[in-house]
Motif scaffolding. Structure first.
Motif, PDB file in Angstrom:
ATOM      1  N   TYR A 148       6.866  48.235  75.287  1.00  0.00           N
ATOM      2  CA  TYR A 148       6.063  48.560  74.097  1.00  0.00           C
ATOM      3  C   TYR A 148       4.710  49.072  74.562  1.00  0.00           C
ATOM      4  CZ  TYR A 148       3.396  47.878  69.808  1.00  0.00           C
ATOM      5  OH  TYR A 148       2.599  48.060  68.712  1.00  0.00           O
ATOM      6  N   TYR A 170      -4.910  52.090  70.934  1.00  0.00           N
ATOM      7  CA  TYR A 170      -5.902  51.613  69.983  1.00  0.00           C
ATOM      8  C   TYR A 170      -7.148  52.480  70.058  1.00  0.00           C
ATOM      9  CZ  TYR A 170      -3.275  47.376  69.000  1.00  0.00           C
ATOM     10  OH  TYR A 170      -2.303  46.501  68.584  1.00  0.00           O
ATOM     11  N   ILE A 227      -8.540  39.143  59.477  1.00  0.00           N
ATOM     12  CA  ILE A 227      -8.895  38.192  60.524  1.00  0.00           C
ATOM     13  C   ILE A 227     -10.412  38.160  60.623  1.00  0.00           C
ATOM     14  CG2 ILE A 227      -8.477  39.986  62.267  1.00  0.00           C
ATOM     15  CD1 ILE A 227      -7.577  37.678  64.133  1.00  0.00           C
ATOM     16  N   TYR A 263      -9.614  37.978  73.474  1.00  0.00           N
ATOM     17  CA  TYR A 263      -9.907  38.959  74.515  1.00  0.00           C
ATOM     18  C   TYR A 263     -11.411  38.997  74.761  1.00  0.00           C
ATOM     19  CZ  TYR A 263      -5.214  40.959  74.084  1.00  0.00           C
ATOM     20  OH  TYR A 263      -3.856  41.157  74.074  1.00  0.00           O
ATOM     21  N   LEU A 280     -10.126  45.476  77.593  1.00  0.00           N
ATOM     22  CA  LEU A 280      -9.938  44.176  76.961  1.00  0.00           C
ATOM     23  C   LEU A 280      -9.152  43.289  77.908  1.00  0.00           C
ATOM     24  CD1 LEU A 280      -8.840  45.451  73.430  1.00  0.00           C
ATOM     25  CD2 LEU A 280     -11.132  44.874  74.197  1.00  0.00           C
ATOM     26  N   LEU A 286      -7.437  39.515  78.600  1.00  0.00           N
ATOM     27  CA  LEU A 286      -6.898  38.393  77.848  1.00  0.00           C
ATOM     28  C   LEU A 286      -7.396  37.064  78.406  1.00  0.00           C
ATOM     29  CD1 LEU A 286      -4.903  37.533  75.595  1.00  0.00           C
ATOM     30  CD2 LEU A 286      -3.109  37.487  77.355  1.00  0.00           C
ATOM     31  N   TYR A 291      -3.882  32.890  74.782  1.00  0.00           N
ATOM     32  CA  TYR A 291      -3.089  33.280  73.642  1.00  0.00           C
ATOM     33  C   TYR A 291      -2.226  32.110  73.201  1.00  0.00           C
ATOM     34  CZ  TYR A 291       0.804  34.105  76.933  1.00  0.00           C
ATOM     35  OH  TYR A 291       1.778  33.974  77.888  1.00  0.00           O
ATOM     36  N   GLY A 332      -4.483  33.263  79.768  1.00  0.00           N
ATOM     37  CA  GLY A 332      -4.360  34.671  80.059  1.00  0.00           C
ATOM     38  C   GLY A 332      -4.874  34.966  81.458  1.00  0.00           C
ATOM     39  N   LEU A 336     -13.302  39.306  71.314  1.00  0.00           N
ATOM     40  CA  LEU A 336     -12.453  39.764  70.219  1.00  0.00           C
ATOM     41  C   LEU A 336     -11.263  38.833  70.039  1.00  0.00           C
ATOM     42  CD1 LEU A 336     -12.425  43.570  70.974  1.00  0.00           C
ATOM     43  CD2 LEU A 336     -13.090  42.574  68.784  1.00  0.00           C
ATOM     44  N   GLY A 366       5.664  37.206  69.675  1.00  0.00           N
ATOM     45  CA  GLY A 366       6.168  38.017  70.770  1.00  0.00           C
ATOM     46  C   GLY A 366       5.260  39.154  71.160  1.00  0.00           C
ATOM     47  N   SER A 367       4.294  39.469  70.322  1.00  0.00           N
ATOM     48  CA  SER A 367       3.278  40.510  70.596  1.00  0.00           C
ATOM     49  C   SER A 367       3.890  41.858  70.913  1.00  0.00           C
ATOM     50  CB  SER A 367       2.329  40.072  71.705  1.00  0.00           C
ATOM     51  OG  SER A 367       2.920  40.235  72.988  1.00  0.00           O
ATOM     52  N   THR A 368       5.081  42.135  70.447  1.00  0.00           N
ATOM     53  CA  THR A 368       5.616  43.478  70.635  1.00  0.00           C
ATOM     54  C   THR A 368       5.389  44.316  69.398  1.00  0.00           C
ATOM     55  OG1 THR A 368       7.755  42.632  69.921  1.00  0.00           O
ATOM     56  CG2 THR A 368       7.377  42.803  72.290  1.00  0.00           C
ATOM     57  N   GLY A 369       4.456  43.927  68.599  1.00  0.00           N
ATOM     58  CA  GLY A 369       4.064  44.688  67.425  1.00  0.00           C
ATOM     59  C   GLY A 369       2.562  44.826  67.376  1.00  0.00           C
ATOM     60  N   GLU A 370       2.079  45.343  66.263  1.00  0.00           N
ATOM     61  CA  GLU A 370       0.670  45.651  66.115  1.00  0.00           C
ATOM     62  C   GLU A 370      -0.183  44.389  66.175  1.00  0.00           C
ATOM     63  OE1 GLU A 370      -0.146  47.774  62.571  1.00  0.00           O
ATOM     64  OE2 GLU A 370      -2.296  47.898  62.936  1.00  0.00           O
ATOM     65  N   LEU A 371      -1.306  44.487  66.879  1.00  0.00           N
ATOM     66  CA  LEU A 371      -2.318  43.445  66.863  1.00  0.00           C
ATOM     67  C   LEU A 371      -3.404  43.824  65.875  1.00  0.00           C
ATOM     68  CD1 LEU A 371      -2.947  42.377  70.573  1.00  0.00           C
ATOM     69  CD2 LEU A 371      -1.416  41.373  68.875  1.00  0.00           C
ATOM     70  N   PHE A 413      -7.265  43.009  64.926  1.00  0.00           N
ATOM     71  CA  PHE A 413      -8.448  42.448  65.557  1.00  0.00           C
ATOM     72  C   PHE A 413      -9.492  42.030  64.529  1.00  0.00           C
ATOM     73  CE2 PHE A 413      -7.960  43.062  70.090  1.00  0.00           C
ATOM     74  CZ  PHE A 413      -6.933  43.994  70.167  1.00  0.00           C
ATOM     75  N   GLY A 414     -10.261  40.995  64.904  1.00  0.00           N
ATOM     76  CA  GLY A 414     -11.454  40.662  64.159  1.00  0.00           C
ATOM     77  C   GLY A 414     -12.580  41.604  64.550  1.00  0.00           C
TER      78      GLY A 414
END
Lengths: 111, 113
Positions: free
Chosen positions: A32, A36, B4, B35, B43, B45, B48, B58, B90, B97-102, B104-105
């Motif tokens: 993936y 950003y 967030i 982060y 960024l 880590l 998490y 991280g 941040l 699983g974090s394989t999608g969009e994050l 952020f604040g």
């Protein structure tokens, strides 16, 4: 763990020209690859992403290409506009299923 | 309004003091992340959490601690053991699983005086 390298660190283009930012990754299990955009003083926001089962994805003026064999992926912005000026980060999701980010590219679009 | 939220936005600390940064999300996300952003380093880590009552270190966890007692909250404590704590922090959340969009604040800028 995963290591992501991003180039260039700064990029200036004339308005209307194209911009290309490149990233390489180390973990062959990564599947993936998001990009950003962070405008000055704001939070990073996802602009496009690609998964390992495709080689290219487009969304209007932006596109991302992925070469899994060479372990690199690129962001292409066409017909750049002043509002494209920002810091862009690539990232890769490694085997631990967490994102590792590149060091960022400061893109400046000159009017 | 879903999102967030991080607080405070700016924080000053004297050397030797611990500080806690707040992160709250109402997106019903399982995963939350912290982060650190430094100029020219992207960024990185810190910690998490994929689920309540569980979290993992991280890449740069030394000098930091976290807790995940509620799904909505993931506070970060910067301890006096962190040798270079001045940075922009941040918080993010995403699907498991974090394989999608994050998402952020807006970040918290910590300055050690």
């Amino acid at each position: 763990g995963e290591n992501v390298e991003q180039h260039p660190s700064t990029l200036s283009v004339q308005e209307g020209d194209s911009a290309v930012i490149k990233c390489t990754y180390s973990d062959s299990a990564s599947n993936y690859f998001p990009w950003y955009k962070q405008e000055l003083g704001k939070r990073p926001q996802l602009i496009i992403d690609i998964r390992s089962n495709v080689g290219e994805k487009k969304d209007q003026r932006i596109a991302v290409t992925l070469n899994k064999t060479a372990k690199h992926f690129s962001l292409h912005i066409t017909e750049t506009q002043p509002e494209d000026s920002a810091v862009y980060f690539c990232a890769a999701s490694g085997s631990a299923r967490q994102l590792t980010f590149g060091s960022g590219t400061q893109l400046t679009v000159l009017p | 309004d879903g999102g967030i939220t991080q607080s405070p936005k700016y924080l000053f600390r004297k050397e030797g003091q611990n500080v806690t940064l707040s992160c709250e999300q109402n997106l019903n996300h399982d995963a939350m992340y912290w982060y650190r952003q430094d100029p020219g380093q992207g960024l990185r880590l810190i910690y998490y959490s994929q689920i309540v009552n569980d979290f993992q270190k991280g890449d740069i966890a030394e000098g930091y601690s976290v807790s995940r007692e509620k799904k909505e909250s993931f506070p970060l404590t910067v301890t006096s053991a962190q040798k270079n704590p001045t940075a922009f922090y941040l918080c993010a959340s995403g699907g498991a699983g974090s394989t999608g969009e994050l998402f952020f604040g807006e970040g918290s800028r910590l300055t050690v005086l």
